[in-house]
Design a protein around this motif. Structure first.
Motif, PDB file in Angstrom:
ATOM      1  N   ALA A  47       0.836  -1.201   0.000  1.00  0.00           N
ATOM      2  CA  ALA A  47       0.000   0.000   0.000  1.00  0.00           C
ATOM      3  C   ALA A  47       0.870   1.250   0.000  1.00  0.00           C
ATOM      4  O   ALA A  47       1.876   1.325   0.703  1.00  0.00           O
ATOM      5  N   ILE A  48       0.482   2.225  -0.813  1.00  0.00           N
ATOM      6  CA  ILE A  48       1.219   3.487  -0.944  1.00  0.00           C
ATOM      7  C   ILE A  48       0.272   4.629  -0.594  1.00  0.00           C
ATOM      8  O   ILE A  48      -0.888   4.635  -1.005  1.00  0.00           O
ATOM      9  N   THR A  49       0.773   5.610   0.142  1.00  0.00           N
ATOM     10  CA  THR A  49      -0.017   6.745   0.596  1.00  0.00           C
ATOM     11  C   THR A  49       0.333   7.999  -0.192  1.00  0.00           C
ATOM     12  O   THR A  49       1.506   8.269  -0.451  1.00  0.00           O
ATOM     13  N   SER A  50      -0.671   8.762  -0.541  1.00  0.00           N
ATOM     14  CA  SER A  50      -0.493  10.023  -1.265  1.00  0.00           C
ATOM     15  C   SER A  50       0.508  10.931  -0.561  1.00  0.00           C
ATOM     16  O   SER A  50       0.500  11.023   0.665  1.00  0.00           O
ATOM     17  N   THR A  51       1.342  11.588  -1.304  1.00  0.00           N
ATOM     18  CA  THR A  51       2.417  12.516  -0.918  1.00  0.00           C
ATOM     19  C   THR A  51       3.652  11.807  -0.361  1.00  0.00           C
ATOM     20  O   THR A  51       4.656  12.456  -0.107  1.00  0.00           O
ATOM     21  N   TYR A  52       3.606  10.501  -0.192  1.00  0.00           N
ATOM     22  CA  TYR A  52       4.750   9.767   0.345  1.00  0.00           C
ATOM     23  C   TYR A  52       5.705   9.379  -0.783  1.00  0.00           C
ATOM     24  O   TYR A  52       5.284   9.033  -1.879  1.00  0.00           O
ATOM     25  N   ALA A  53       7.004   9.432  -0.469  1.00  0.00           N
ATOM     26  CA  ALA A  53       8.028   9.022  -1.429  1.00  0.00           C
ATOM     27  C   ALA A  53       8.028   7.504  -1.550  1.00  0.00           C
ATOM     28  O   ALA A  53       7.857   6.792  -0.558  1.00  0.00           O
ATOM     29  N   CYS A  54       8.178   7.026  -2.765  1.00  0.00           N
ATOM     30  CA  CYS A  54       8.277   5.575  -2.966  1.00  0.00           C
ATOM     31  C   CYS A  54       9.392   5.290  -3.956  1.00  0.00           C
ATOM     32  O   CYS A  54       9.746   6.119  -4.778  1.00  0.00           O
ATOM     33  N   ARG A  55       9.948   4.115  -3.801  1.00  0.00           N
ATOM     34  CA  ARG A  55      10.952   3.631  -4.735  1.00  0.00           C
ATOM     35  C   ARG A  55      10.240   2.721  -5.701  1.00  0.00           C
ATOM     36  O   ARG A  55       9.253   2.087  -5.351  1.00  0.00           O
ATOM     37  N   TYR A  56      10.725   2.685  -6.928  1.00  0.00           N
ATOM     38  CA  TYR A  56      10.165   1.718  -7.867  1.00  0.00           C
ATOM     39  C   TYR A  56      11.299   1.042  -8.616  1.00  0.00           C
ATOM     40  O   TYR A  56      12.340   1.618  -8.863  1.00  0.00           O
ATOM     41  N   THR A  57      11.063  -0.225  -8.902  1.00  0.00           N
ATOM     42  CA  THR A  57      12.081  -1.074  -9.506  1.00  0.00           C
ATOM     43  C   THR A  57      12.072  -0.930 -11.027  1.00  0.00           C
ATOM     44  O   THR A  57      11.199  -0.266 -11.596  1.00  0.00           O
ATOM     45  N   ALA A  58      12.979  -1.626 -11.673  1.00  0.00           N
ATOM     46  CA  ALA A  58      13.023  -1.640 -13.131  1.00  0.00           C
ATOM     47  C   ALA A  58      11.766  -2.279 -13.713  1.00  0.00           C
ATOM     48  O   ALA A  58      11.405  -2.023 -14.855  1.00  0.00           O
ATOM     49  N   VAL A  76      12.910   7.006  -7.690  1.00  0.00           N
ATOM     50  CA  VAL A  76      12.012   7.505  -6.650  1.00  0.00           C
ATOM     51  C   VAL A  76      10.931   8.361  -7.277  1.00  0.00           C
ATOM     52  O   VAL A  76      11.187   9.119  -8.222  1.00  0.00           O
ATOM     53  N   GLY A  77       9.722   8.241  -6.753  1.00  0.00           N
ATOM     54  CA  GLY A  77       8.604   9.085  -7.162  1.00  0.00           C
ATOM     55  C   GLY A  77       7.780   9.441  -5.941  1.00  0.00           C
ATOM     56  O   GLY A  77       8.017   8.926  -4.847  1.00  0.00           O
ATOM     57  N   VAL A  78       6.823  10.317  -6.136  1.00  0.00           N
ATOM     58  CA  VAL A  78       5.927  10.716  -5.056  1.00  0.00           C
ATOM     59  C   VAL A  78       4.511  10.332  -5.462  1.00  0.00           C
ATOM     60  O   VAL A  78       4.050  10.714  -6.545  1.00  0.00           O
ATOM     61  N   ALA A  79       3.847   9.588  -4.598  1.00  0.00           N
ATOM     62  CA  ALA A  79       2.498   9.116  -4.901  1.00  0.00           C
ATOM     63  C   ALA A  79       1.535  10.290  -5.027  1.00  0.00           C
ATOM     64  O   ALA A  79       1.524  11.197  -4.197  1.00  0.00           O
ATOM     65  N   VAL A  80       0.735  10.274  -6.073  1.00  0.00           N
ATOM     66  CA  VAL A  80      -0.251  11.318  -6.325  1.00  0.00           C
ATOM     67  C   VAL A  80      -1.548  11.012  -5.574  1.00  0.00           C
ATOM     68  O   VAL A  80      -2.254  11.911  -5.149  1.00  0.00           O
ATOM     69  N   GLN A  92       4.562  10.732  -9.265  1.00  0.00           N
ATOM     70  CA  GLN A  92       5.150  11.895  -9.932  1.00  0.00           C
ATOM     71  C   GLN A  92       6.664  11.829  -9.847  1.00  0.00           C
ATOM     72  O   GLN A  92       7.228  11.493  -8.800  1.00  0.00           O
ATOM     73  N   ILE A  93       7.321  12.197 -10.957  1.00  0.00           N
ATOM     74  CA  ILE A  93       8.784  12.157 -10.998  1.00  0.00           C
ATOM     75  C   ILE A  93       9.421  13.481 -11.431  1.00  0.00           C
ATOM     76  O   ILE A  93      10.636  13.625 -11.378  1.00  0.00           O
ATOM     77  N   LYS A  94       8.602  14.455 -11.834  1.00  0.00           N
ATOM     78  CA  LYS A  94       9.150  15.761 -12.243  1.00  0.00           C
ATOM     79  C   LYS A  94       8.113  16.845 -11.990  1.00  0.00           C
ATOM     80  O   LYS A  94       6.923  16.637 -12.176  1.00  0.00           O
ATOM     81  N   GLY A  95       8.608  17.996 -11.518  1.00  0.00           N
ATOM     82  CA  GLY A  95       7.758  19.164 -11.328  1.00  0.00           C
ATOM     83  C   GLY A  95       7.404  19.414  -9.869  1.00  0.00           C
ATOM     84  O   GLY A  95       7.794  18.664  -8.983  1.00  0.00           O
ATOM     85  N   PRO A  96       6.670  20.498  -9.607  1.00  0.00           N
ATOM     86  CA  PRO A  96       6.254  20.826  -8.239  1.00  0.00           C
ATOM     87  C   PRO A  96       5.333  19.744  -7.676  1.00  0.00           C
ATOM     88  O   PRO A  96       4.461  19.240  -8.368  1.00  0.00           O
ATOM     89  N   THR A 116      11.018   6.085   8.823  1.00  0.00           N
ATOM     90  CA  THR A 116       9.581   6.293   8.650  1.00  0.00           C
ATOM     91  C   THR A 116       9.268   6.123   7.177  1.00  0.00           C
ATOM     92  O   THR A 116       9.588   6.982   6.358  1.00  0.00           O
ATOM     93  N   ALA A 117       8.663   5.006   6.846  1.00  0.00           N
ATOM     94  CA  ALA A 117       8.433   4.649   5.445  1.00  0.00           C
ATOM     95  C   ALA A 117       7.701   5.750   4.693  1.00  0.00           C
ATOM     96  O   ALA A 117       6.629   6.184   5.097  1.00  0.00           O
ATOM     97  N   GLY A 118       8.315   6.226   3.613  1.00  0.00           N
ATOM     98  CA  GLY A 118       7.721   7.225   2.742  1.00  0.00           C
ATOM     99  C   GLY A 118       8.025   8.669   3.093  1.00  0.00           C
ATOM    100  O   GLY A 118       7.749   9.569   2.311  1.00  0.00           O
ATOM    101  N   ALA A 119       8.572   8.917   4.272  1.00  0.00           N
ATOM    102  CA  ALA A 119       8.888  10.296   4.697  1.00  0.00           C
ATOM    103  C   ALA A 119      10.393  10.534   4.588  1.00  0.00           C
ATOM    104  O   ALA A 119      11.193   9.709   5.016  1.00  0.00           O
TER     105      ALA A 119
END
Length: 160
Positions: A47-58, A76-80, A92-96, A116-119
């Motif tokens: 489970a991924i939470t909005s605004t939290y950083a996540c890693r993603y594999t190939a 790394v991306g940030v969950a929308v 998200q991977i680019k932009g504000p 703290t997972a995602g922070a």
């Protein structure tokens, strides 16, 4: 990078929905919105939470980023939006963006992984890893929460 037709980056999908509703998205697909924000389509390995950083594999399997799963070079991306485990969505991977950070995280400094997972945080504790390509544009107050950030294709960097 083109804008894909029918993309709502706040939408998430189960495997059945992708198959039955005719959505043409595949993991790894990228989209640039009208405002220049770039996103990548991933499968939530947990489970991924909005605004939290996540890693993603190939293979574009994503999970919250933390000191227990970081490795140099991870993307790394940030969950929308919140994405249930085993479902699909956009990070998200680019932009504000709004990014989850720990208390009193400063603007315009190096950010790193935390327990703290995602922070993310700016504390630079030994054995944490730098996250390159993310800069806070606004400092966070005295509690954990989201802060304004700018993403530029973030990845996990060196061990501190």
């Amino acid at each position: 990078m083109p804008t894909l037709i029918g993309v709502d980056v706040s939408s998430t999908f189960t495997a059945d929905q992708l198959a039955s509703e005719g959505k043409g998205f595949s993991v790894g697909d990228r989209n640039v919105n009208h405002d220049g924000k770039e996103h990548v389509f991933v499968l939530a390995g947990a489970a991924i939470t909005s605004t939290y950083a996540c890693r993603y594999t190939a293979a574009y399997s994503a999970a919250h980023l933390s000191t227990s799963n970081d490795a140099r070079g991870d993307l790394v991306g940030v969950a929308v939006a919140d994405i249930a485990s085993g479902s699909y969505g956009w990070v998200q991977i680019k932009g504000p963006a709004n990014l989850q950070v720990l208390a009193s995280c400063a603007a315009n400094v190096r950010l790193n992984t935390t327990g703290t997972a995602g922070a993310l945080d700016d504390d630079g504790t030994a054995t944490t890893m730098a996250v390159d390509g993310i800069t806070l544009s606004t400092a966070r107050a005295a509690s954990q929460g989201s802060a304004a950030a700018v993403l530029n294709y973030p990845s996990v960097g060196v061990t501190l």
